[in-house]
Design a protein around this motif. Structure first.
Motif, PDB file in Angstrom:
ATOM      1  N   ARG B  70       0.839  -1.213   0.000  1.00  0.00           N
ATOM      2  CA  ARG B  70       0.000   0.000   0.000  1.00  0.00           C
ATOM      3  C   ARG B  70       0.871   1.259   0.000  1.00  0.00           C
ATOM      4  NH1 ARG B  70      -4.352  -1.194  -2.210  1.00  0.00           N
ATOM      5  NH2 ARG B  70      -4.141  -3.426  -2.127  1.00  0.00           N
ATOM      6  N   ALA B  73       2.263   1.589  -3.434  1.00  0.00           N
ATOM      7  CA  ALA B  73       1.239   2.033  -4.401  1.00  0.00           C
ATOM      8  C   ALA B  73       1.079   3.552  -4.372  1.00  0.00           C
ATOM      9  CB  ALA B  73      -0.096   1.359  -4.076  1.00  0.00           C
ATOM     10  N   ARG B  74       1.256   4.124  -3.208  1.00  0.00           N
ATOM     11  CA  ARG B  74       1.127   5.576  -3.061  1.00  0.00           C
ATOM     12  C   ARG B  74       2.179   6.319  -3.893  1.00  0.00           C
ATOM     13  NH1 ARG B  74      -1.989   6.544   1.529  1.00  0.00           N
ATOM     14  NH2 ARG B  74      -1.367   4.583   2.461  1.00  0.00           N
ATOM     15  N   TYR B 102      -6.204   8.084  -3.184  1.00  0.00           N
ATOM     16  CA  TYR B 102      -4.783   8.279  -2.874  1.00  0.00           C
ATOM     17  C   TYR B 102      -4.589   9.175  -1.651  1.00  0.00           C
ATOM     18  CZ  TYR B 102      -3.004   5.779  -6.916  1.00  0.00           C
ATOM     19  OH  TYR B 102      -2.666   4.785  -7.798  1.00  0.00           O
TER      20      TYR B 102
END
Lengths: 499, 308
Positions: B70, B73-74, B102
């Motif tokens: 996660r 992914a940011r 986001y």
């Protein structure tokens, strides 16, 4: 669950907000709101003319309208929305965003049917009028509404899963799902409307048994639906995180079977179905649950070889047994153990004087049927991963359905004797109930039938277990050969050798 | 910024990516090229976390993709070749959805959405339904979505497909600006000429393997072994040929339309030294040209002939 996740999931869920924006535009809601409002007015007028408020008639029709909107249309909308996102590829954007998959799942679960939630509010004044007219009590009103919501959620979660796992996109919600929704919703509410009598106290509130406790019907209903919804959302979350992940991990599959087994056994007591073959029928429930729980724990050829390569990378020779990429055998053994425990409980709680003499054999056949089905599935997944479903269906058709049909044909033709018993016993569909039902003193299953039931139940698990062992050795040998090969840059085949 | 080590990706029995290691530094625009089925998309999907690798390490800006997916992914913005949109949303709503995903704070979302819409030239389409956008505009909206969280790494799969010439120039400028701002950019494309405009480094894949990676100049030197020299000699060429043949870096000497063309394995400095020696020896030279091969020639030389 961290507070931020709860906030994301329920209060500020971007997927829910997306659906609120797109599905509640004026153009989107004008027609359905008008249709439901007009139908509600017609029901209100009918209730007034036919004086059906005081007897609850209006409330029931209004509830049916709500059910159609929320269960059928809402479920359809969940499927269409998620399926569309998956087909277009936009679901991958959610997968790679920092949004936790559980939040995305809940966003589709609560967000996609947002218009249907709104539409379901429209008939509520009719129900309140019925309460005011004494047709139903206020308790009935909120209990019916909660039950309706639970049924709707069960169907929404089924639609969610269907959209995530189906090979073809779900269009128009799927006729099968709609039909199933109508049948289940109709049955449950039909039962409620006619108020199954409370045997102990016919005028009292409806209660239902759970391991000897008499629970109010709504609590009982919630006890049975919420775990299904929970496991459904868990499976959907895993698929939301990765399209390649199985629906449940191996520990979750064991948990699922444990919960379902508890629910099946817990329903015994005062007896919802106080009939003779009840316990044999419950064996089908246990066996069916075992087979369902065994479906996601199978690793196909690609998964297993991936698992082996990954294990080899970290210096292990085996894939850990609880890993998604491991073969299903050890965990299948645990699942069969749970089915055996459930069957043993059924054996134990029956009064000895009433227990079918061969009930224990019916339990054994049930457990072994779960075993060979799971092993056959695993073997086919290792040998023909692209056609596993089709070949497994064919295998089950040949082993379960063909002997059943042959037995039925012989019975219709009035051919009594060994051949009829042989075919009846070969199929577990007919064999389990033929062996496991029947009180002492009545006609029992013949030796032929019992032997016929045991033959595939004993031989097929051994056969498939052996086949899996051989196949596993082939795969491991092929991988070992590949590892020993010298790399040839610019000239490597894309396929793993030996397949 | 992007660090991949020993990456392997398998689909069923097919190995899509085999033991790939790759680095893309901050400020680099790396072109990932290869024929169809080379493993470019699988590499990108593994990098994004869409495909779980069989094994291997992937780090994005120092964040391990497997351990903290996660967080990783940011830091990554992804743009595919064919942009999927929610057709039933307006442009700003589509971007707002991803701004929320986001974790862009609510009070900043509107400003951020307007900034990226302006950046990609879609400010006038703010209130337009996404369904009404042309292919090129959809691509621009997707680029806006990609830039929205201000990612440190951009992964672009055929970003210029369907974009008009003006849009391509805009895209090139935007990518250059992103790279100048210290972001790492990984682009996959079949349009090799365009890649040479975008990219500072390249990685060429074939059959799941990384064949060569590095700066374009380094790859050119490694693969093509230098450059091609074309020399127009006046008068008797004997002395010229004698000097050139004595130079071990020269090979494959041919005469074409009054010019002598040959491969020269040396650096630009070595080529300049050769010219000085020829002139000093009295060879009369009318023209002296050093040709650098384009990406297509490089690609074909490497052996990937299936490129579209």
């Amino acid at each position: 669950m961290p507070l931020t996740l709860i906030g994301h999931a329920l209060l500020d869920n971007p997927i829910t907000v997306k659906h609120v924006r797109s599905r509640l535009r004026r153009g989107q809601i004008l027609t359905p709101v008008t249709v439901v409002a007009v139908l509600s007015l017609l029901i209100a007028w009918w209730g007034y003319v036919a004086v059906r408020y005081p007897d609850g008639g209006v409330a029931r029709i209004a509830l049916i309208l709500q059910g159609i909107v929320l269960v059928v249309l809402g479920g359809s909308q969940v499927g269409v929305s998620l399926s569309g996102a998956r087909e277009s590829g936009i679901l991958d954007f959610h997968r790679i965003s920092p949004l936790p998959p559980a939040v995305t799942t809940l966003g589709f679960f609560f967000g996609a049917p947002v218009r249907e939630y709104l539409l379901a509010l429209i008939p509520i004044p009719l129900l309140l009028l019925s309460v005011a007219a004494g047709g139903i009590s206020l308790a009935d009103f909120y209990q019916w509404e909660l039950a309706l919501l639970l049924i709707a959620w069960v169907f929404h979660v089924i639609a969610l899963l269907s959209a995530l796992v189906s090979r073809r996109p779900v269009r128009n919600g799927g006729a099968g799902l709609i039909l199933l929704g109508i049948i289940v919703f109709g049955n449950i509410f039909g039962w409620l409307f006619f108020r199954s009598p409370n045997v102990a106290n016919p005028d009292g509130p409806i209660t239902l048994p759970f391991f000897g406790l008499n629970l109010p019907w709504l609590s009982w209903f919630a006890l049975y639906t919420l775990p299904l919804i929970g496991f459904g959302l868990l499976a959907a979350t895993r698929k939301m995180q990765s399209a390649r992940a199985p629906m449940l991990s191996k520990p979750q599959a064991v948990g699922f079977l444990g919960v379902v087994t508890s629910l099946i056994l817990g329903a015994l007591g005062r007896g919802i179905f106080p009939r003779d073959p009840l316990f044999a029928l419950l064996l089908y429930g246990l066996g069916g649950a075992g087979i369902v729980a065994s479906l996601p724990i199978v690793a196909d050829l690609g998964q297993y070889t991936r698992g082996l390569r990954r294990a080899a990378r970290i210096g292990q020779s085996r894939v850990p047994i609880w890993d998604d990429l491991a073969l299903n055998r050890p965990v299948l053994f645990v699942l069969c153990g749970i089915v055996l425990l459930g069957g043993s409980y059924l054996f134990w709680i029956q009064d000895e004087s009433l227990r079918p003499p061969y009930f224990s054999q019916a339990v054994a056949v049930t457990v072994l049927t779960v075993a060979y089905t799971g092993l056959a599935h695993q073997y086919l997944a290792l040998t023909t991963p692209a056609r596993t479903r089709a070949l497994l269906s064919l295998f089950l058709f040949l082993v379960w359905v063909v002997p059943l049909l042959a037995g039925i044909i012989l019975r219709i033709a009035n051919v009594e004797g060994s051949w009829t018993d042989l075919f009846t016993g070969l199929s577990p569909i007919s064999g389990i109930i033929a062996i496991g039902a029947g009180r002492p003193g009545t006609t029992q299953a013949s030796d032929t039938l019992r032997l016929a039931a045991l033959a595939p139940a004993v031989s097929l698990p051994l056969l498939f277990n052996n086949l899996i062992s051989n196949r596993r050795r082939q795969i491991e040998a092929a991988l070992g050969t590949e590892d020993r090969q010298t790399p040839k840059p610019l000239d490597r085949s894309g396929s793993a050798p030996g397949f | 910024m992007i660090r991949v080590r020993d990456l392997r990706v398998d689909y069923d029995t097919t190995c899509a990516v085999r033991d790939l290691s790759l680095d893309v530094a901050p400020g680099d625009v790396c072109g990932l090229i290869g024929p169809n089925g080379a493993g470019k998309t699988s590499t990108m999907r593994a990098l994004l976390g869409l495909v779980e690798p069989t094994y291997g390490e992937i780090e994005v800006a120092g964040v391990d993709m497997r351990e903290r997916p996660r967080d990783a992914a940011r830091l990554v913005g992804f743009m595919p070749d064919f942009p999927p949109l929610y057709e039933d949303l307006l442009c700003w709503e589509f971007l707002d959805l991803f701004a929320a995903s986001y974790d862009v704070p609510r009070r900043l979302r509107r400003e951020r959405v307007d900034t990226v819409l302006d950046l990609v030239g879609l400010a006038a389409k703010r209130e337009a339904p996404a369904a009404e956008l042309s292919r090129g505009m959809r691509q621009r909206l997707m680029l806006a979505k990609t830039l929205l969280p201000d990612p440190k790494v951009l992964v672009l799969d055929e970003p210029a497909s369907g974009v008009d010439p003006l849009g391509r120039i805009d895209l090139k400028n935007i990518l250059k600006a992103q790279a100048d701002a210290g972001k790492a950019v990984l682009i996959s494309s079949h349009i090799l000429a365009e890649m040479s405009e975008f990219c500072t480094t390249m990685a060429i894949m074939e059959k799941g393997r990384l064949i060569v990676a590095g700066s374009i100049e380094t790859i050119r030197h490694e693969v093509m072994g230098g450059s091609t020299l074309s020399v127009e000699v006046l008068g008797d060429p004997a002395l010229f040929l004698s000097l050139v043949r004595d130079d071990p870096r020269a090979s494959d000497i041919q005469q074409r339309a009054g010019h002598y063309v040959f491969r020269y394995g040396g650096t630009p400095d070595a080529a300049a030294d050769l010219l000085a020696r020829l002139v000093a020896a009295g060879v009369r030279i009318a023209s002296f040209q050093r040709h650098k091969e384009g990406l297509e020639e490089l690609f074909l030389r490497i052996g990937a002939r299936e490129v579209s």
